[in-house]
Design an enzyme around this catalytic site. Structure first.
Site, mmCIF file in Angstrom:
data_model
loop_
_atom_site.group_PDB
_atom_site.id
_atom_site.type_symbol
_atom_site.label_atom_id
_atom_site.label_comp_id
_atom_site.label_asym_id
_atom_site.label_seq_id
_atom_site.Cartn_x
_atom_site.Cartn_y
_atom_site.Cartn_z
ATOM 1 N N ALA A 1 -18.315 -1.553 -0.519
ATOM 2 C CA ALA A 1 -18.077 -1.605 -1.968
ATOM 3 C C ALA A 1 -17.379 -0.346 -2.468
ATOM 4 C CB ALA A 1 -19.390 -1.832 -2.723
ATOM 5 N N LYS B 1 -23.576 7.877 -2.053
ATOM 6 C CA LYS B 1 -23.103 9.143 -2.628
ATOM 7 C C LYS B 1 -23.023 9.102 -4.153
ATOM 8 C CE LYS B 1 -18.735 10.277 -2.358
ATOM 9 N NZ LYS B 1 -17.387 10.581 -1.825
ATOM 10 N N TYR C 1 0.848 -1.196 0.000
ATOM 11 C CA TYR C 1 0.000 0.000 0.000
ATOM 12 C C TYR C 1 0.885 1.249 0.000
ATOM 13 C CZ TYR C 1 -3.927 -3.005 1.433
ATOM 14 O OH TYR C 1 -4.897 -3.980 1.506
ATOM 15 N N PRO D 1 -16.040 -3.304 2.495
ATOM 16 C CA PRO D 1 -17.347 -3.671 3.055
ATOM 17 C C PRO D 1 -18.486 -2.745 2.644
ATOM 18 C CG PRO D 1 -16.034 -2.579 4.720
ATOM 19 C CD PRO D 1 -15.129 -2.788 3.540
#
Length: 374
Positions: A264, A271, A108, A262
């Site tokens: 998506a 939103k 990451y 969780p």
């Protein structure tokens, strides 16, 4: 550490819509009772759950740190001081809200396009927070099964570099990020070595299908090392772990399922609409056509949320916790998101609502994650 309920929640008596008496009573009871641990999850002290059969207990909701420092998928290909301050605020707000479990990985924020390593950022945040006083933080990170890495020694070498970036002598959880093209037995042996050397308190895998999960559990068991977790993509609109046997195998073996993405990748927050789809790589998956099909489910999520004083993000996260033996780890970019996530704790959807949402979600098709088929 008790989790702070944050959000728009009100008292049970004032958050109902025009419901019949029996349904009103069920929702009142659901809102008042504590969240259930479910099959396979072991409640430890306070609002925590134990990871599998390990000694590690974590908050019922964790925070994913994938976006921290990233410039390849998140943050519009840019990492700057503003985003850094927002990520630090997300960390602090998570701690303040009782969410003390953080998941990162060596890949990451890799050193590309101005990225900053997520492990380094998390380590900095922990040290800065500790200067204000003692803080309880549970850290998980992951080993990248890159093709040129061979044998158990590669796991130990990568782990030690992760510990250097984090500035920690050990971590609570170390996971294999994905199945390697080869050498997976050696990687598992490396996990066991790290556990026996005290460099980690628990070990796990990620993106493992049922067969790989069972094989990993059996191999580690021979060394007397419990497989604590399998971290997979799991949400209301991506229920592949229920369909491919992974969730059932986790429950059977006593392995905790950690759910990444969780909500998506923000789609279940409500939103995004067909007229306002997400930008960047997410737009390739969550297209206007997909979002059009999603609207009936989103409308029902919003309706249910109103009756609890919760928003779609909180309802979607609570739906996952209601499955039992699941620890969701949504990614928080800022303090507002972290506090919003905390509002998913301290209450529970009614059983009929959980099943109603699952039924509606079955109509949503089109998301594929081929890594879990490897």
């Amino acid at each position: 550490m008790a989790s702070l309920q944050v959000g728009t929640g009100r008292g049970v008596g004032c958050c109902f819509g025009p419901l019949d008496g029996r349904r009103q009573e069920r929702r009142a009871m659901a809102a008042l009772r504590p969240p259930r641990a479910g099959a396979g999850a072991k409640v430890a002290e306070g609002d925590k759950v134990r990871l599998g059969e390990s000694s590690v207990a974590v908050s019922k909701l964790g925070i994913g740190a994938w976006s921290w420092g990233d410039t390849t998928y998140w943050n519009d290909s840019e990492w700057d001081d503003r985003r850094l301050k927002e990520a630090k605020a997300a960390f602090d707000a998570s701690i303040d809200s009782g969410m003390t479990f953080f998941d990162t990985a060596e890949v990451y924020g890799t050193a590309l396009m101005g990225a900053v390593n997520s492990e380094s950022l998390l380590g900095d945040f922990i040290r800065e927070r500790q200067q204000k006083g003692a803080v309880e933080v549970t850290v998980a990170t992951k080993f990248a099964a890159l093709p040129w890495r061979f044998g158990r020694g590669s796991v130990l070498s990568a782990l030690k570099k992760s510990l250097e970036r984090l500035g920690l002598p050990s971590v609570e959880l170390y996971q294999l990020h994905w199945p390697g093209l080869w050498g997976n037995e050696g990687y598992l042996d490396g996990l066991a070595d790290a556990y026996e050397q005290g460099l980690v308190k628990a070990v796990g895998v990620s993106n493992y299908n049922e067969k790989r999960l069972r094989d990993a559990h059996a191999r580690l068991k021979k060394r007397g090392v419990p497989l604590a977790v399998n971290q997979v993509n799991y949400s209301l609109i991506y229920r592949t772990p229920e369909e491919n046997g992974v969730k059932a195998a986790c429950d059977e073996l006593g392995v905790t399922l950690i759910a990444y993405s969780p909500i998506a990748q923000g789609v279940l927050s409500g939103k995004y609409t067909p007229e306002n789809p997400p930008t960047g790589p997410r737009g390739n998956t969550y297209t206007p056509e997909f979002l059009t099909k999603l609207q009936p489910l989103m409308n029902r999520i919003k309706e249910i949320g109103v009756s609890y004083g919760k928003n779609p993000t909180q309802v979607s996260l609570n739906w996952l916790t209601c499955q039992g033996n699941v620890v969701p780890i949504p990614g928080a970019k800022n303090a507002g998101q972290a506090m919003e996530f905390a509002g998913a704790l301290g209450w529970s959807l009614a059983a009929d609502e959980v099943e109603e949402l699952r039924t509606l979600a079955r109509e949503i098709k089109g998301i594929k994650m081929p890594i879990e088929e490897s």
